[in-house]
Design a protein around this motif. Structure first.
Motif: not given
Length: 149
Positions: A80-89, A140-148
């Protein structure tokens, strides 16, 4: 808007600056540490922030370390986390608009206080566009489910 923020020892000063910025923006903010610049393990702080955001206790999370990379890698291990490393606006606006990112990661050694504040403001003020981007989030949520996760 409720925001939870944490760092490791290498992100302490920038985190403190961002807490002040969040208060100026009238966000409800919980700063969960650390309190000093003594060496700590960033995964411990990422875990606390990500579990709280994933549980719906906070609208957004903010994580700061030296580069932002370690926090980003750790944060994205949580369902459920979608973290983004950002270096610009621009990156901050795009990750909110297209990815509905809910955790912002920043690097104290990479961005200065002024730029970090601008990135934070862009992140917090940009809504998710939905539409064609929603089907990608579903995948993305589907991929999370597949990976456990």
């Amino acid at each position: 808007m409720k925001v939870i923020i944490a760092s490791d020892h290498a992100g302490l000063e920038l985190r403190r600056e961002l807490v002040s910025a969040l208060k100026e923006l009238r966000a409800e903010v919980d700063d969960v540490g650390p309190a000093t610049n003594a060496s700590v393990d960033y995964p411990d702080f990422a875990k606390q922030v990500c579990r709280s955001v994933a549980a719906g206790d906070y609208t957004f999370g903010v994580l700061v370390c030296g580069t932002g990379i370690g926090m980003s890698i750790t944060a994205n291990k949580y369902r459920g986390i979608r973290a983004a490393l950002c270096t610009s606006e621009f990156e901050a606006r795009m990750t909110r608009a297209h990815n509905d990112a809910n955790v912002l990661c920043l690097g104290q050694r990479v961005v200065g206080g002024g730029l970090a504040r601008s990135i934070l403001e862009a992140f917090l003020s940009t809504p998710f566009e939905g539409g064609r981007h929603q089907k990608r989030l579903d995948k993305i949520r589907e991929a999370e489910s597949e990976s456990g996760r």
